[in-house]
Design an enzyme around this catalytic site. Sequence first.
Site, PDB file in Angstrom:
ATOM      1  N   HIS A 156      -4.078  16.491  28.423  1.00  0.00           N
ATOM      2  CA  HIS A 156      -4.636  15.864  27.204  1.00  0.00           C
ATOM      3  C   HIS A 156      -3.540  15.603  26.171  1.00  0.00           C
ATOM      4  O   HIS A 156      -3.819  15.587  24.960  1.00  0.00           O
ATOM      5  CB  HIS A 156      -5.739  16.720  26.570  1.00  0.00           C
ATOM      6  CG  HIS A 156      -6.774  17.189  27.540  1.00  0.00           C
ATOM      7  ND1 HIS A 156      -7.962  16.516  27.740  1.00  0.00           N
ATOM      8  CD2 HIS A 156      -6.781  18.240  28.398  1.00  0.00           C
ATOM      9  CE1 HIS A 156      -8.673  17.158  28.666  1.00  0.00           C
ATOM     10  NE2 HIS A 156      -7.969  18.208  29.097  1.00  0.00           N
ATOM     11  N   SER A 277      16.583  -2.291  15.816  1.00  0.00           N
ATOM     12  CA  SER A 277      15.666  -3.078  14.994  1.00  0.00           C
ATOM     13  C   SER A 277      16.488  -4.012  14.113  1.00  0.00           C
ATOM     14  O   SER A 277      17.567  -3.644  13.632  1.00  0.00           O
ATOM     15  CB  SER A 277      14.826  -2.151  14.118  1.00  0.00           C
ATOM     16  OG  SER A 277      14.327  -2.849  12.991  1.00  0.00           O
ATOM     17  N   LYS A 283      16.612   2.682  13.897  1.00  0.00           N
ATOM     18  CA  LYS A 283      15.765   2.619  15.108  1.00  0.00           C
ATOM     19  C   LYS A 283      16.560   2.594  16.403  1.00  0.00           C
ATOM     20  O   LYS A 283      17.586   1.947  16.495  1.00  0.00           O
ATOM     21  CB  LYS A 283      14.862   1.374  15.065  1.00  0.00           C
ATOM     22  CG  LYS A 283      13.764   1.416  14.027  1.00  0.00           C
ATOM     23  CD  LYS A 283      12.784   2.571  14.230  1.00  0.00           C
ATOM     24  CE  LYS A 283      11.915   2.410  15.447  1.00  0.00           C
ATOM     25  NZ  LYS A 283      10.979   1.299  15.332  1.00  0.00           N
ATOM     26  N   GLU A 290       9.006  -0.080  27.578  1.00  0.00           N
ATOM     27  CA  GLU A 290       7.800  -0.763  27.086  1.00  0.00           C
ATOM     28  C   GLU A 290       7.516  -2.009  27.914  1.00  0.00           C
ATOM     29  O   GLU A 290       6.359  -2.340  28.196  1.00  0.00           O
ATOM     30  CB  GLU A 290       7.976  -1.126  25.616  1.00  0.00           C
ATOM     31  CG  GLU A 290       8.082   0.103  24.717  1.00  0.00           C
ATOM     32  CD  GLU A 290       8.656  -0.254  23.351  1.00  0.00           C
ATOM     33  OE1 GLU A 290       7.897  -0.805  22.540  1.00  0.00           O
ATOM     34  OE2 GLU A 290       9.852  -0.009  23.108  1.00  0.00           O
TER      35      GLU A 290
END
Length: 472
Positions: A156, A277, A283, A290
């Site tokens: 979970h 970024s 970043k 992704e």
Amino acid sequence: MANLWSGRFACEPDGNLFEFGRSLPFDRRLIEDDIRGSLAWVEAVAAAGAVSSADAVTLSDGLRGLLEDVRRDPSSVVGPDEDVHAFVERKLVERVGDAGGRLHTGRSRNEQVSVDLRLYLMRRIPFLQAGLAGLVGTLVGQARGAGDTPMPAYTHLRRAQPVLVAHFFLAHVAALRRDYEYFDVARRAADALPLGSGAVAGTSYPLDVAALASRLGFSRVAANSIDASSDRDFVSIFLHACALAMVHLSRLAEDLIVFTAEEFRFFELSDEVATGSSLMPQKKNPDPLELIRGKSGRVIGRHAGWLASMKGLPSGYNKDLQEDKEAVFDTETTLGASLSAMRAVVSGLALDAARARRWASGLLLATDVAEYLVARGMAFRQAHETVGAMVRLLIADGRDFESLSPEEWTSFSPLFGADVRRVVTPEAAVAARQTPQSTNPASVAAALADASAWLDEAAGQGGADRALSEYA
Ligand code: ARG
């Protein structure tokens, strides 16, 4: 003349619709398989007496010459032709003259396109399997490098129990090894010769289909000509195997996105595989991971879309089946690229062993505390209650098991002795697991040895081939 069926028609086909139905821009990827199939076909129809042996020699020589040409210059596979089969016939007639028109004797494109795609997949699947094995090797390398470092395992997405970092990597290895086997299944599904089925009813010449099958490397001949002309189970199974492999890559991507995030940081991504970024200077984004996760949706869509295309088809060939090729090629390219990208990311991961161990300590040792009580005679349900109450108090005080004094331990249960402190470490927790599939260090070492042996075997099955993209 750009098509193989003009005789019946009084005028040229509508240009836009001809373009709409044309497959050469993508089925050119089948050119070598198409020529291979035709070379075997010429032998078979000559042996059956449908083509003279002189013509057979002319056709074979012409086909071999064409094969050399397209191998030398894949970009030459272009033209106004409707599909790769029409392209080959046109080029053959250009080379050998009228005899080229005898190539298609007794044959239908319906069976030809099926044989081409089957041959293509039978030779390409091993390269996807080599890609899977390559990634397995990289994961095994990370598993070895992690030694006995523990990390938290999650259920979970809440910290559950300590495991070895190696055990985490080997979990993904287990899924990818299954994928490898599913590709064996997909390859076996493709392994049946459809030639001899004609357009739908069978061929009018006494072809030795068994000889034709073995000449082309098939171990079986399709059982029924109607079924064979539209059977694309091998495509569906291939797409399923690819979709499942992408699901596994996507889940690995998700794990790594989470575990390299600032809040977890069990691993650091190498700078080479991360992106920045344009606005936020701090970043360090995991774009390749992704993209792999995103592309899994695309491959699942290809699989689902293909099944939807198949489900309403009447038996026998239907042009809808032409949709199989873009689904297969796009899926193959996407999975191949995703496997390489994942390999690059995994090989650059740097483990923060201290941090992984720290987060493998604390209240996620509660199961081990409960099992300590069980070992001293308490019923598991009661032990669960007792330790649950301890956890509630510890959370309220912002403490964990390691901070408890001997008196505090005994205040929760007289069964707790001084030795309980030895139980509440990640090392003790992983050592306490006793089954072969567990995270016990000895079990993990055995799993690593097994994975290495599997890799040696998989490496023996690899080979080199032309780049995927050449005809793409
Ligand atoms: N391009 C077609 C396909 O991919 C080849 C078979 C065409 N057959 C036909 N009867 N139109 O399925």
